[in-house]
Design a protein around this motif. Structure first.
Motif, PDB file in Angstrom:
ATOM      1  N   ASP A   1       4.566   7.310   2.955  1.00  0.00           N
ATOM      2  CA  ASP A   1       5.101   6.203   3.317  1.00  0.00           C
ATOM      3  C   ASP A   1       4.747   5.115   2.556  1.00  0.00           C
ATOM      4  O   ASP A   1       3.647   5.052   1.861  1.00  0.00           O
TER       5      ASP A   1
ATOM      6  N   VAL B   1       0.813  -1.279   0.231  1.00  0.00           N
ATOM      7  CA  VAL B   1      -0.040  -0.005  -0.013  1.00  0.00           C
ATOM      8  C   VAL B   1       0.946   1.327   0.027  1.00  0.00           C
ATOM      9  O   VAL B   1       1.717   1.372   0.968  1.00  0.00           O
ATOM     10  N   ASP B   2       0.870   2.176  -0.975  1.00  0.00           N
ATOM     11  CA  ASP B   2       1.521   3.413  -1.178  1.00  0.00           C
ATOM     12  C   ASP B   2       0.584   4.475  -0.606  1.00  0.00           C
ATOM     13  O   ASP B   2      -0.378   4.568  -0.930  1.00  0.00           O
ATOM     14  N   ARG B   3       1.039   4.820   0.587  1.00  0.00           N
ATOM     15  CA  ARG B   3       0.130   6.007   1.390  1.00  0.00           C
ATOM     16  C   ARG B   3       0.701   7.276   1.052  1.00  0.00           C
ATOM     17  O   ARG B   3       0.404   8.044   1.964  1.00  0.00           O
TER      18      ARG B   3
ATOM     19  N   LYS C   1       1.176  -4.820   4.237  1.00  0.00           N
ATOM     20  CA  LYS C   1       0.235  -5.616   5.135  1.00  0.00           C
ATOM     21  C   LYS C   1       0.326  -7.058   5.204  1.00  0.00           C
ATOM     22  O   LYS C   1       0.337  -7.419   3.931  1.00  0.00           O
TER      23      LYS C   1
ATOM     24  N   THR D   1       9.394   4.337   5.633  1.00  0.00           N
ATOM     25  CA  THR D   1       9.325   5.783   5.384  1.00  0.00           C
ATOM     26  C   THR D   1      10.370   6.576   4.959  1.00  0.00           C
ATOM     27  O   THR D   1      11.664   6.579   5.474  1.00  0.00           O
TER      28      THR D   1
ATOM     29  N   THR E   1       6.479  -0.881   7.876  1.00  0.00           N
ATOM     30  CA  THR E   1       6.515   0.485   7.374  1.00  0.00           C
ATOM     31  C   THR E   1       7.618   0.957   6.860  1.00  0.00           C
ATOM     32  O   THR E   1       8.458   1.008   7.554  1.00  0.00           O
TER      33      THR E   1
ATOM     34  N   ARG F   1       3.017  -6.159   9.682  1.00  0.00           N
ATOM     35  CA  ARG F   1       2.959  -4.957   9.193  1.00  0.00           C
ATOM     36  C   ARG F   1       4.392  -4.553   8.851  1.00  0.00           C
ATOM     37  O   ARG F   1       5.051  -4.617   9.901  1.00  0.00           O
TER      38      ARG F   1
END
Length: 176
Positions: free
Chosen positions: A53, A48-50, A57, A77, A75, A73
């Motif tokens: 960041d 997932v590209d948020r 998942k 950054t 993440t 998860r």
């Protein structure tokens, strides 16, 4: 003075746009290809590209054909001046249970341009806590483990390979 303010504003906007529009999913798939020769693979994950960041998942971590862990998860950054990879709680597979207690609260890898020659590692879980540093110029990895009572009770064979230091902690050093 006004030109300097506008220059800084444009530079900040450029960096923000660069981070938001960076093709993080494509970079992740390229990183998967780079890990393959080392026998590492992550399967059944959802990227997932948020924007600022990138999050993976779920997923299972494999080393060659051995199931190592179930990931909850990850993440990433990717700031330009400070980069961080955080692996949130995960569980080691039953095959790995003889090496360490199964639950891991999290691991974090950070890199900063303020200290460009070192990468910092931190982690904690049922095994205790670990901190470390990778010296990029010297190609040296140093880890310090403070084992939990559960890990001491298991008496894993690899704990004897680490050098005991003051305070009941253990140190591992190697070059690559």
């Amino acid at each position: 003075m006004k030109r300097m303010k506008m220059g800084l504003l444009y530079s900040a906007a450029f960096v923000l746009f660069l981070l938001v529009f960076l093709p993080k999913t494509a970079l992740y798939h390229e990183a998967e290809l780079q890990m393959k020769p080392f026998g590492l693979a992550v399967a059944a994950e959802t990227p997932v590209d948020r924007g600022v960041d990138f999050v993976l998942k779920g997923g299972d971590l494999y080393f060659e054909d051995l199931h190592v862990a179930r990931l909850e998860r990850i993440t990433v950054t990717p700031w330009l001046f400070y980069n961080s990879v955080r692996v949130a709680p995960f569980t080691l597979s039953s095959d790995m249970e003889s090496f360490a207690p199964r639950s891991v609260d999290g691991m974090r890898v950070t890199y900063s341009v303020l200290d460009p020659l070192h990468v910092t590692l931190e982690g904690s879980g049922a095994f205790g806590s670990v901190t470390g540093q990778v010296a990029l110029l010297e190609r040296k990895i140093t880890l310090e483990l403070t084992p939990s009572a559960a890990l001491r009770a298991k008496r894993p064979f690899w704990l004897k390979q680490l050098r005991s230091i003051e305070g009941g902690a253990y140190r591992y050093e190697t070059t690559y």
